[in-house]
Design a protein around this motif. Sequence first.
Motif, PDB file in Angstrom:
ATOM      1  N   ASN A   7       0.745  -1.332   0.111  1.00  0.00           N
ATOM      2  CA  ASN A   7      -0.111  -0.007  -0.038  1.00  0.00           C
ATOM      3  C   ASN A   7       0.840   1.363  -0.013  1.00  0.00           C
ATOM      4  N   GLY A   8       0.677   2.251  -0.660  1.00  0.00           N
ATOM      5  CA  GLY A   8       1.185   3.361  -0.769  1.00  0.00           C
ATOM      6  C   GLY A   8       2.662   3.343  -1.699  1.00  0.00           C
ATOM      7  N   LYS A  62       1.538   2.716  -7.010  1.00  0.00           N
ATOM      8  CA  LYS A  62       0.992   1.782  -8.235  1.00  0.00           C
ATOM      9  C   LYS A  62      -0.115   2.868  -8.939  1.00  0.00           C
ATOM     10  N   THR A  63      -1.068   3.244  -8.098  1.00  0.00           N
ATOM     11  CA  THR A  63      -2.001   4.129  -8.669  1.00  0.00           C
ATOM     12  C   THR A  63      -1.505   5.386  -9.314  1.00  0.00           C
ATOM     13  N   THR A  64      -0.559   5.926  -8.662  1.00  0.00           N
ATOM     14  CA  THR A  64      -0.087   7.224  -9.132  1.00  0.00           C
ATOM     15  C   THR A  64       0.730   6.918 -10.515  1.00  0.00           C
ATOM     16  N   GLU A  79      -8.633   3.506  -9.804  1.00  0.00           N
ATOM     17  CA  GLU A  79      -8.892   2.870  -8.599  1.00  0.00           C
ATOM     18  C   GLU A  79     -10.225   3.059  -7.737  1.00  0.00           C
ATOM     19  N   HIS A 131      -3.378  -6.895  -5.341  1.00  0.00           N
ATOM     20  CA  HIS A 131      -2.823  -7.232  -4.141  1.00  0.00           C
ATOM     21  C   HIS A 131      -3.033  -8.676  -4.188  1.00  0.00           C
TER      22      HIS A 131
HETATM   23  N1  LIG Z   1      -2.545  13.963  -4.084  1.00  0.00           N
HETATM   24  C1  LIG Z   1      -1.687  13.461  -3.110  1.00  0.00           C
HETATM   25  N2  LIG Z   1      -1.106  14.441  -2.425  1.00  0.00           N
HETATM   26  C2  LIG Z   1      -0.336  13.829  -1.401  1.00  0.00           C
HETATM   27  N3  LIG Z   1       0.413  12.791  -1.577  1.00  0.00           N
HETATM   28  C3  LIG Z   1      -0.218  11.884  -2.292  1.00  0.00           C
HETATM   29  C4  LIG Z   1      -1.269  12.133  -3.179  1.00  0.00           C
HETATM   30  N4  LIG Z   1      -1.862  11.240  -3.872  1.00  0.00           N
HETATM   31  C5  LIG Z   1      -0.873  10.112  -3.567  1.00  0.00           C
HETATM   32  N5  LIG Z   1      -0.211  10.397  -2.671  1.00  0.00           N
HETATM   33  C6  LIG Z   1       0.645   9.626  -2.009  1.00  0.00           C
HETATM   34  O1  LIG Z   1       1.610   8.892  -2.827  1.00  0.00           O
HETATM   35  C7  LIG Z   1       2.009   7.691  -2.302  1.00  0.00           C
HETATM   36  C8  LIG Z   1       1.591   6.536  -3.477  1.00  0.00           C
HETATM   37  O2  LIG Z   1       0.026   6.443  -3.537  1.00  0.00           O
HETATM   38  P1  LIG Z   1      -0.429   5.493  -4.660  1.00  0.00           P
HETATM   39  O3  LIG Z   1      -1.967   5.711  -4.566  1.00  0.00           O
HETATM   40  O4  LIG Z   1       0.035   5.546  -5.841  1.00  0.00           O
HETATM   41  O5  LIG Z   1      -0.085   3.956  -3.862  1.00  0.00           O
HETATM   42  P2  LIG Z   1      -0.850   2.537  -4.388  1.00  0.00           P
HETATM   43  O6  LIG Z   1       0.362   1.919  -4.525  1.00  0.00           O
HETATM   44  O7  LIG Z   1      -1.696   2.515  -5.344  1.00  0.00           O
HETATM   45  O8  LIG Z   1      -1.204   1.945  -3.005  1.00  0.00           O
HETATM   46  P3  LIG Z   1      -2.638   0.941  -2.731  1.00  0.00           P
HETATM   47  O9  LIG Z   1      -2.123  -0.405  -2.657  1.00  0.00           O
HETATM   48  O10 LIG Z   1      -2.808   1.293  -1.308  1.00  0.00           O
HETATM   49  O11 LIG Z   1      -3.648   1.401  -3.699  1.00  0.00           O
HETATM   50  C9  LIG Z   1       1.086   7.367  -1.036  1.00  0.00           C
HETATM   51  O12 LIG Z   1       2.025   7.578  -0.006  1.00  0.00           O
HETATM   52  C10 LIG Z   1       0.205   8.444  -1.130  1.00  0.00           C
HETATM   53  O13 LIG Z   1      -0.277   8.953   0.349  1.00  0.00           O
END
Ligand SMILES: Nc1ncnc2c1ncn2[C@@H]1O[C@H](COP(=O)(O)OP(=O)(O)OP(=O)(O)O)[C@@H](O)[C@H]1O
Lengths: 306, 244
Positions: free
Chosen positions: A36-37, A40-42, A81, A188
């Motif tokens: 998590n975090g 991936k989504t970013t 997502e 996941h």
């Molecule tokens: N708009 C934003 N402002 C600040 N931080 C952000 C923002 N969007 C995402 N983040 C941070 O960027 C990081 C990556 O987030 P992301 O959503 O890409 O994770 P993920 O791999 O998709 O996680 P998950 O498995 O929980 O979906 C996280 O620490 C999140 O808090």
Amino acid sequence: MIKSEHLCKRYESLTAVDDVSFEVRPGEVLGFLGPNGAGKTTTMRMLAGFIAPTSGQASICGHDVEQDALAAKSCLGYLPEGAPAYGEMPVRRFLEFIADLRGLSGARRARLGYVIDRLQLEEVLGQTIDTLSKGFRRRVGLAQAIMHDPPVLLLDEPTDGLDPNQKHEVRTLINEMARDKIIVISTHILEEVDAVCTRVIIVARGRIVADDSPQGLAAQSRYHNAVSVRLERPEHLTAMRAAMAALPAVAEVEVSDRESRLTALPRRGSEILPAVSELAARRGFALKELHLESGRLDEVFRTITA
Amino acid sequence: MRNVAIIVRRELGSYFATPIAYIFIVIFLVLASWFTFYLGGFYERAQADLDPFFSFHPWLYLFLIPAISMRLWAEERKSGSIELLMTQPVTLWQAVAGKFIAAWIFAGIALALTFPLWITVNYLGSPDNGAILAAYVGSFLLAAGFLAVGSFMSALTRNQVVAFILGVVGCFVLLLAGYPMVIDAFHSWLPQTLVDAIASLSLLTHFDSIEKGVLDVRDLIYFAMLIAYFLIATAVVLDVRKAE
Ligand SMILES: Nc1ncnc2c1ncn2[C@@H]1O[C@H](COP(=O)(O)OP(=O)(O)OP(=O)(O)O)[C@@H](O)[C@H]1O
Ligand SMILES: [Mg+2]
């Protein structure tokens, strides 16, 4: 083709995505894994053209996602997502709206019916999206993503919330589409990797920490080529364990008491299956089960991302 | 253009998918009539025109238009549907324009439903229908100006209540700038040209002149520029903050 070159995304002090580069070719199903975090989504949002990278570039089918955004978006089916949608709209109207935006008219409009059929949405067509169960909502999101039969699909946790039957359906669908498309899924659920992916990228803290085939990753596991046995007679457990541990090629033996199962882990690169089965035969320990493991992805995942 | 039309259609469908649209229209009609007949002294004036009706529109719109515009972008961002919309082959411009036009059409429908008043004055006397038409056009433009401001405020936040309050404040400032009391207050310490400049920025100044039945090109240009300015600002804000 998807091409990501040194993508970075920084939020104030946090680097969510840090120098991510990869290419995906037609026929590949890329599993995008990470805690998590991890980012991936970013990363997917940048590929989909929803957020701009802080630095680096990406292109979809040769179209830069920033300079040539519309062309890139036309080639892309994207499930964000959480499968967001317009909650107050009935499913049918929502899908018609997407079909309109995707320019499906004339003969291509038949695709709408196909997609509804494929994701088994008939029974909820008149229901507003807000009133759908989580799984149906996800299926509407998937329907939306594949509406225009795009050459590239980005699916962020496509099977989250689906029941086992629907998970199976969606995996079948992905496998069918895989032949001529580029598919990236984040998930996941590690069993999904075996079920659909031809390649895996693991990210942690915004960086790529592994890029390999599922088999290649499994081979990094301590359990790669491990042999696990279950004995007919529990009283043989201690003796068998000692005998297995004494084999030269065995690094370690683990016992799981619940099932009275012994797992022998090989030293790097050794084959221990013949030795273990020969050992059991020689000592006269009857085996209920003898099983060669290919490796455990969850264990590799934990080791890599720890 | 096709995409704008698709978005307009979806938005309008969504307005009428919930009871809010009907409630809004009823409130608008009730308030508009109440202002006209009680506060405006429609009968007491014994004149066949709609002046009392139109002169209250700026104040009516001050609260009702932000109620329409507050959801424009705040809701998209809150629900995440903006991610879905902006990853379709649609430009930010088409989305901003489409949502604005839909809101404007909705306001236009509410305004058009006041036609019984127009029938009433025609039944009671023989009003200057050209002037009434001009006043309707002015009111429709005023709604558009407020909506553009509201669209911008809605893009600033994910919270609809905040968007509403910002919308009311933004519109209030634009109205007040032309209010005689405010103009007089400025007079004492600002040069005349600056006071005129402030007054000419006000919606009220331009609405008043149209409401008198004169469709001046300068007023039309003012509204067009005001709307364009706030829609561009909406797009700029969204471009930077849509994912937050
Ligand atoms: N708009 C934003 N402002 C600040 N931080 C952000 C923002 N969007 C995402 N983040 C941070 O960027 C990081 C990556 O987030 P992301 O959503 O890409 O994770 P993920 O791999 O998709 O996680 P998950 O498995 O929980 O979906 C996280 O620490 C999140 O808090
Ligand atoms: Mg995620």
